[in-house]
Scaffold this motif. Structure first.
Motif, short mmCIF file in Angstrom:
data_model
loop_
_atom_site.label_atom_id
_atom_site.label_comp_id
_atom_site.label_asym_id
_atom_site.label_seq_id
_atom_site.Cartn_x
_atom_site.Cartn_y
_atom_site.Cartn_z
N SER A 127 0.15 -3.88 -5.69
CA SER A 127 -0.60 -4.97 -5.07
C SER A 127 0.30 -5.75 -4.11
CB SER A 127 -1.16 -5.92 -6.12
OG SER A 127 -0.12 -6.64 -6.74
N GLU B 67 11.72 2.80 -5.33
CA GLU B 67 11.11 1.95 -4.31
C GLU B 67 12.09 1.66 -3.18
OE1 GLU B 67 7.83 -0.49 -6.97
OE2 GLU B 67 9.90 -1.23 -6.90
N ASN C 37 2.03 1.72 -3.35
CA ASN C 37 0.92 1.80 -4.29
C ASN C 37 0.97 0.69 -5.34
OD1 ASN C 37 -1.50 2.98 -5.06
ND2 ASN C 37 -0.52 4.24 -6.61
N GLU D 196 0.83 -1.20 0.00
CA GLU D 196 0.00 0.00 0.00
C GLU D 196 0.86 1.25 0.00
OE1 GLU D 196 -2.70 -0.41 3.29
OE2 GLU D 196 -3.90 -1.93 2.24
N TYR D 197 1.95 1.24 0.76
CA TYR D 197 2.87 2.37 0.81
C TYR D 197 3.47 2.65 -0.57
CZ TYR D 197 6.93 5.14 2.30
OH TYR D 197 7.88 6.11 2.44
N TYR E 7 4.21 -6.94 -4.54
CA TYR E 7 5.24 -6.70 -3.53
C TYR E 7 5.91 -8.02 -3.12
CZ TYR E 7 7.88 -5.58 0.53
OH TYR E 7 8.93 -5.48 1.40
#
Length: 50
Positions: free
Chosen positions: A20, A38, A18, A15-16, A24
């Motif tokens: 799925s 990232e 943005n 989520e951080y 991740y």
């Protein structure tokens, strides 16, 4: 693992970033490359050096 030490789930980091959770997870396993941006964001969140 630093993520676990900080009590973050894969979903939290996804989520951080943005993305799925499954995307991740693949990045964490090394199946997909983590971008430089990232890495910078993750290191800031986890308070670690790259």
């Amino acid at each position: 693992m630093k993520r676990n030490e900080k009590a973050f789930t894969q979903k939290d980091l996804a989520e951080y970033l943005n993305i799925s959770q499954s995307q991740y997870s693949r990045k964490e396993k090394g199946n997909i490359e983590i971008t430089n941006d990232e890495w910078k964001r993750i290191s800031k969140l986890l308070d670690v050096d790259i």
